[in-house]
Design a protein around this motif. Structure first.
Motif, PDB file in Angstrom:
ATOM      1  N   GLU A   1      73.257   2.471 -68.485  1.00 48.79           N
ATOM      2  CA  GLU A   1      72.566   1.356 -67.843  1.00 48.79           C
ATOM      3  C   GLU A   1      73.388   0.100 -68.144  1.00 48.79           C
ATOM      4  OE1 GLU A   1      69.526   1.379 -66.013  1.00 48.79           O
ATOM      5  OE2 GLU A   1      70.135   3.497 -65.992  1.00 48.79           O
TER       6      GLU A   1
ATOM      7  N   GLN B   1      72.704  -2.883 -68.786  1.00 52.72           N
ATOM      8  CA  GLN B   1      72.243  -3.832 -69.818  1.00 52.72           C
ATOM      9  C   GLN B   1      72.410  -3.282 -71.239  1.00 52.72           C
ATOM     10  OE1 GLN B   1      70.310  -1.998 -67.883  1.00 52.72           O
ATOM     11  NE2 GLN B   1      68.230  -1.709 -68.653  1.00 52.72           N
ATOM     12  N   THR B   2      72.992  -2.094 -71.375  1.00 48.28           N
ATOM     13  CA  THR B   2      73.136  -1.487 -72.711  1.00 48.28           C
ATOM     14  C   THR B   2      74.039  -2.343 -73.606  1.00 48.28           C
ATOM     15  OG1 THR B   2      72.967   0.661 -71.655  1.00 48.28           O
ATOM     16  CG2 THR B   2      73.780   0.632 -73.917  1.00 48.28           C
TER      17      THR B   2
ATOM     18  N   ASP C   1      73.915  -0.518 -79.215  1.00 53.45           N
ATOM     19  CA  ASP C   1      73.093   0.629 -78.808  1.00 53.45           C
ATOM     20  C   ASP C   1      73.969   1.766 -78.280  1.00 53.45           C
ATOM     21  OD1 ASP C   1      70.731  -0.526 -79.553  1.00 53.45           O
ATOM     22  OD2 ASP C   1      70.277  -1.358 -77.570  1.00 53.45           O
TER      23      ASP C   1
ATOM     24  N   ASP D   1      68.709  -8.954 -84.519  1.00 54.12           N
ATOM     25  CA  ASP D   1      68.631  -9.035 -83.055  1.00 54.12           C
ATOM     26  C   ASP D   1      69.158 -10.353 -82.486  1.00 54.12           C
ATOM     27  OD1 ASP D   1      67.075  -6.580 -83.107  1.00 54.12           O
ATOM     28  OD2 ASP D   1      65.336  -7.827 -83.599  1.00 54.12           O
TER      29      ASP D   1
ATOM     30  N   THR E   1      61.256   5.732 -74.343  1.00 56.33           N
ATOM     31  CA  THR E   1      62.156   4.901 -75.146  1.00 56.33           C
ATOM     32  C   THR E   1      61.468   3.583 -75.461  1.00 56.33           C
ATOM     33  OG1 THR E   1      63.126   3.678 -73.291  1.00 56.33           O
ATOM     34  CG2 THR E   1      64.176   5.776 -73.866  1.00 56.33           C
ATOM     35  N   ARG E   2      62.012   2.861 -76.448  1.00 56.50           N
ATOM     36  CA  ARG E   2      61.471   1.573 -76.828  1.00 56.50           C
ATOM     37  C   ARG E   2      61.583   0.569 -75.677  1.00 56.50           C
ATOM     38  NH1 ARG E   2      60.549  -0.874 -81.806  1.00 56.50           N
ATOM     39  NH2 ARG E   2      59.908  -3.030 -81.467  1.00 56.50           N
ATOM     40  N   TYR E   3      62.706   0.625 -74.954  1.00 57.94           N
ATOM     41  CA  TYR E   3      62.898  -0.297 -73.825  1.00 57.94           C
ATOM     42  C   TYR E   3      61.718  -0.155 -72.861  1.00 57.94           C
ATOM     43  CZ  TYR E   3      67.933  -1.356 -74.765  1.00 57.94           C
ATOM     44  OH  TYR E   3      69.132  -1.785 -75.299  1.00 57.94           O
TER      45      TYR E   3
ATOM     46  N   GLU F   1      58.297  -1.300 -74.307  1.00 61.85           N
ATOM     47  CA  GLU F   1      58.162  -2.769 -74.285  1.00 61.85           C
ATOM     48  C   GLU F   1      57.753  -3.245 -72.886  1.00 61.85           C
ATOM     49  OE1 GLU F   1      58.988  -5.120 -76.745  1.00 61.85           O
ATOM     50  OE2 GLU F   1      60.092  -3.960 -78.243  1.00 61.85           O
ATOM     51  N   ASP F   2      58.355  -2.636 -71.856  1.00 67.42           N
ATOM     52  CA  ASP F   2      57.976  -3.012 -70.476  1.00 67.42           C
ATOM     53  C   ASP F   2      56.492  -2.747 -70.247  1.00 67.42           C
ATOM     54  OD1 ASP F   2      60.540  -3.772 -69.964  1.00 67.42           O
ATOM     55  OD2 ASP F   2      61.098  -1.965 -68.824  1.00 67.42           O
TER      56      ASP F   2
ATOM     57  N   ASP G   1      61.270  -4.760 -84.899  1.00 72.18           N
ATOM     58  CA  ASP G   1      62.334  -5.731 -84.639  1.00 72.18           C
ATOM     59  C   ASP G   1      62.128  -6.936 -85.562  1.00 72.18           C
ATOM     60  OD1 ASP G   1      60.620  -7.601 -83.341  1.00 72.18           O
ATOM     61  OD2 ASP G   1      60.899  -6.585 -81.420  1.00 72.18           O
TER      62      ASP G   1
END
Lengths: 164, 790
Positions: A19, A21-22, A26, A42, B121-123, B126-127, B282
């Protein structure tokens, strides 16, 4: 939409579909399972994620993997050679420059880059060079000492040894 | 007193700075922290956390979130049946405050969990969190402790009147007489800032329930066994089926010695959805929802004679404990524990203190290196600093005048703490000498560069070896805390130590191996320590509160002594000698006086396990070389002194540190390099607390600096090199003569900075800091207040 990113990591050619945006960190941790590079904040303050991109120390949490396309990346896993620790790794051990170890890989990658730029730094220059790396365990004293020790023990070629 | 052998005089392994066995994996980037573990089929969790500090939740709409194609599960309070954990150590006037896993009808701090979303997944998780709609009806925010205690104040919990869930009062001696007879009384109100341990690794949990009803939990915790037991208690899960693994843990500092809601929610979800689940905190979540620390308001009063003799101390300590009482220590740990440390190294016997644990709409405060004591000793030391300036006596001379003398131990302090040993005069002598204190103090404060030099000193007594007795002397009557270890000699003569301790930076795999090697008489290289995994360790409370060296060391000494005695018994039979005539040295058993008669430990271990013709009769001597022992030590108190030299810019209030000296007495040192690592690390964090760190909540209960971008911590440029030295007075009461050493600087170095600032500003008058952190603003305000007085 996916993109293909090709680069060299620790001397090995890799090409992966990602993707867009990776983040580079990561990509290293989740796709290549190189989990020695850590995420501590972060927001680019702590430096636990420092790797070398074309020989420069960068914070991999702040770079897209796509931005590293075509580069040579070195992570902490690429520093030792056949089980032999890099002089900076050795010095961290002998000077007790680590406790919990979470900041250590980023700290070492910053230190190796620092010594490449300046093979014989003063104590003040070492401290300034570590400004972007936070350690919560050591009070920095032994980290600084380790880097100064490494600078006296490191043959000139080792300073260049990071595969970049 | 115990009858086990002492370590005093031993030299083979104790007192040697062995390189840490922990290091190679870490240095190569191969050590596995929780986030480095990935299980096949694992899914991830993201939390919806409250954006309000105090509000009724009027509606939670999950419809859009549940409609997301990748949504696996959403959990709220209703799903988990309103589960909670409660701190319930019955003492004083403690009212239990339940900490819910999820907020139900009300939220009480920004960051409180409302829902957990499970997704691939975490991504994605979160969405999906962003699709949950929450309607809040805001309530007045309780921000300030003294406001919170007023009659008619808004309540954080309806059932806790006045927002005070614990209070106590303690009197000893004749405090009124002390204040009547004083030549000087100093009264100050001190505010210590709220901070965070902020370990470099945030929290994280992986839970994996399997079809045989076993549950494996990986957590970035300091206390794997208590986590196992409490998952069993609060989730009603069979404890024998639970395995908790604390893998490599990236720092804890007390903060990870709590049991957090996330550590219960993840196991519950894994069992519910029958998949491994993972959550990695996080940094923003960490700043909002991991235990915070140190915030107190203290009203301190010091009664002192003209010659510097301290007659007595009064203190009213009010802890800003946040919205709940965090399990297992509870918010009382700040004010109540702090007060017990008020006497420090001083011999006065008149004291009166009050402690109040007060609820506010912030994250909970609880354990962090030096907990409670950091605030109480800062209040005392700023009062003593002021007295020294007003009486024109050097503060070091006030220390000397009031010190407990080395021939007065055991000494019962004004708060009934049983100090076992020490030589405070010698420690302070050493610190003053190393720092050139007297010489610097005699020089002018104003330097050629226009800055003001300040020299500060402090002295601490640290309660260590947090077993049941030190816990009781520190204000926890009801807590039982002890540990165990198993020492096993393998058939090839190597040794495995299964420990209840768990190092996450302290190097206990190394130091416990040193203790085992010393006790058994084997090589250091032949010992391996297993810790941090309840399947391979031995029940223990974990590593926190300067306890592991003493308690872990004691368990290993005891178990290793048993194994050694057993081996010698077998050796005596095999070698046809008297057991009393045998010695073991580096893996070889000798007959005293006959160096030719020897056998290796390896040979003897082999005979024990496998050679039934040579070993003794198995009915009398079982053919195993193993022992499991427990230790709950007597009280032991470490001590030490810090000196700091600063240069203060009177134009900007900026403080540069030019020198730090630390002298410590932690009894017999197992590994001096590791001890010095603890000393310097504590100083690093102590400087953060003293000069930089403050979690800035606004009056709406919003945390304004919830990232490392805004939360200021020391970096390599903040500190100079730190000079360390040791005075060793072995503890006469603990196995091995050890005292703890982890928290030391956090009971001391910030006081030295307060003292140094007052010293630098002495050119303007008597100006003493009254809060932490001592930032540029406070310095400029102090200078401004002096100008106003003129």
């Amino acid at each position: 939409m996916s993109i293909t990113v090709s680069l060299q990591v620790n001397g090995r050619n890799v090409s992966e579909t990602l993707e867009p945006q990776t983040l580079l960190v990561d990509f290293l941790r989740n796709h290549l399972r190189l989990t020695g590079t850590h995420v501590g904040c972060d927001t680019s303050q702590c430096g636990a994620c420092v790797v070398h991109v074309d020989g420069l120390a960068v914070k991999s949490c702040t770079l897209l993997a796509a931005q590293a396309h075509g580069t040579q990346v070195t992570t902490i896993e690429g520093l030792e050679t056949e089980g032999r620790l890099h002089p900076v790794q050795e010095a961290f051990r002998s000077e007790h420059g680590l406790q919990c170890g979470f900041c250590t890989p980023g700290m070492i990658m910053s230190a190796v880059a620092l010594l490449r730029r300046n093979p014989t730094p003063t104590e003040a220059q070492v401290r300034e060079g570590l400004e972007g790396n936070i350690c919560r365990c050591t009070g920095y004293h032994n980290i600084v000492k380790a880097i100064l020790t490494a600078s006296t023990h490191m043959p000139a070629q080792s300073a260049q040894a990071s595969r970049s | 007193m115990s009858s086990v052998p002492r370590m005093k005089g031993a030299t083979k392994h104790i007192g040697i700075s062995r390189k840490r066995t922990e290091d190679p994996l870490i240095l190569m980037g191969k050590a596995k922290y929780v986030d480095d573990i990935s299980l096949p089929g694992q899914v991830e969790v993201a939390f919806l956390r409250s954006s309000h500090a105090h509000a009724d939740i009027t509606r939670v709409n999950l419809a859009k979130a549940k409609a997301h194609p990748d949504c696996i599960k959403i959990v709220t309070a209703a799903e988990m049946d309103g589960g909670s954990v409660t701190y319930s150590d019955h003492q004083g006037n403690l009212q239990p405050v339940a900490t819910p896993f999820f907020a139900g009808e009300k939220v009480r701090f920004v960051g409180e969990i409302i829902a957990a979303v499970v997704a691939p997944t975490r991504y994605i998780a979160e969405d999906i969190v962003d699709l949950i709609e929450v309607e809040y009806d805001p309530l007045p925010v309780i921000f300030d402790v003294e406001e919170a205690m007023k009659p008619g104040a808004e309540l954080v919990h309806e059932e806790i009147l006045g927002n005070v869930f614990f209070s106590n009062i303690f009197n000893k001696g004749d405090i009124n007489k002390a204040f009547r007879e004083a030549d000087l009384i100093v009264r100050e109100t001190i505010n210590t800032g709220r901070t965070s341990a902020a370990p470099m690794e945030t929290r994280g949990v992986i839970a994996h329930w399997e079809w045989d009803d076993t549950l494996t939990v990986w957590s970035s915790t300091q206390t794997p066994y208590p986590l196992r037991t409490n998952i069993a208690r609060f989730l009603h899960f069979p404890e024998q089926n639970i395995r908790v693994i604390a893998p490599q843990v990236g720092g804890g500092f007390g903060q990870k010695a709590h049991l957090f809601p996330e550590e219960f929610i993840l196991p519950w979800i894994s069992k519910d959805i029958r998949k491994p689940v993972k959550w990695i905190e996080d940094r923003r979540e960490h700043m909002l929802a991991a235990a915070q620390a140190k915030q107190q308001t203290l009203h301190i009063e010091l009664a002192i004679k003209k010659d510097g003799t301290i007659l007595g101390l009064k203190n009213k300590a009010i802890g800003d404990c946040g919205a709940y009482s965090m399990f297992p220590w509870g918010g009382i740990i700040e004010p109540a524990v702090g007060n017990t440390g008020l006497p420090g190294a001083f011999n006065f016997q008149n004291i009166q203190y009050e402690s109040f644990a007060v609820l506010t709409n912030k994250m909970c405060t609880s354990a962090y290196r030096g907990v409670g004591w950091s605030a109480a000793v800062f209040a005392r030391e700023m009062a003593v600093t002021k007295a020294a300036l007003l009486l024109k006596i050097d503060i070091a001379d006030i220390y000397y005048r009031n010190f407990i003398k080395k021939d007065e131990f055991p000494f019962l302090s004004a708060t009934n703490q049983t100090y076992d040993s020490g030589d405070y005069h010698q420690v302070l002598d050493k610190c003053l000498e190393m720092s050139d204190y007297r010489k610097l103090k005699a020089q002018p404060r104003l330097l050629k560069n226009g800055r003001l030099r300040g020299i500060g000193i402090s002295f601490f007594v640290e309660p260590t070896a947090w077993g049941s007795r030190v816990a009781e002397e520190s204000g926890y009557r009801g807590i039982t805390t002890h540990d165990s270890a198993t020492v096993e000699m393998d058939p090839t003569g190597t040794v495995t130590v299964k420990s209840g301790q768990f190092g996450h930076g302290q190097g206990t795999k190394t130091t416990m191996a040193q203790v085992a090697a010393e006790t058994l008489g084997v090589r250091f290289e032949d010992v391996r320590v297993l810790e941090g995994d309840t399947a391979t360790g031995s029940y223990g409370m974990g590593t926190f509160a300067s306890r592991s060296g003493v308690i872990g060391g004691g368990t290993v000494i005891r178990a290793a002594t048993d194994v050694r005695n057993k081996l010698l018994k077998i050796a005596a039979h095999v070698m046809e000698a008297n057991a009393a005539d045998l010695i073991i040295d580096e893996g070889v058993v000798y007959v005293k006086g006959s160096p030719d008669r020897h056998m290796t430990v390896r040979e003897l271990a082999h005979i024990t396990y496998f050679d039934r013709f040579r070993r003794p009769n198995t009915d009398e001597v079982e053919p195993i070389l193993s022992s499991k022992r427990h230790y709950d030590p007597p009280e032991t108190y470490a001590n030490g002194s810090h000196c700091v030299v600063i240069e203060l810019d009177p134009q900007t209030g900026k403080i540069d540190i030019t020198r730090i000296v630390a002298v410590e007495d932690c009894g017999v040192m197992i590994n001096p390099q590791i001890v010095e690592g603890q000393m310097r690390g504590g100083i690093g964090q102590g400087i953060g607390m003293a000069l930089l760190e403050s979690l800035e909540y606004d009056k709406n209960g919003q945390l304004n600096n919830a990232s490392f971008m805004d939360f200021l911590m020391p970096n390599a440029c903040t500190l100079p090199d730190i000079d360390c030295a040791h005075i060793v007075t072995p503890s006469p009461v603990t196995d091995g003569g050890f005292k703890g050493c982890g928290e030391a600087a956090m009971l001391s170095v910030h006081c030295a900075f307060g003292n140094a600032v007052a010293d630098a500003l002495s050119v303007y008058g008597v100006l003493v800091p009254t809060s932490t952190p001592i930032g540029p603003q406070q310095v400029m305000n102090l200078i401004g207040s002096a100008n106003e007085q003129r």
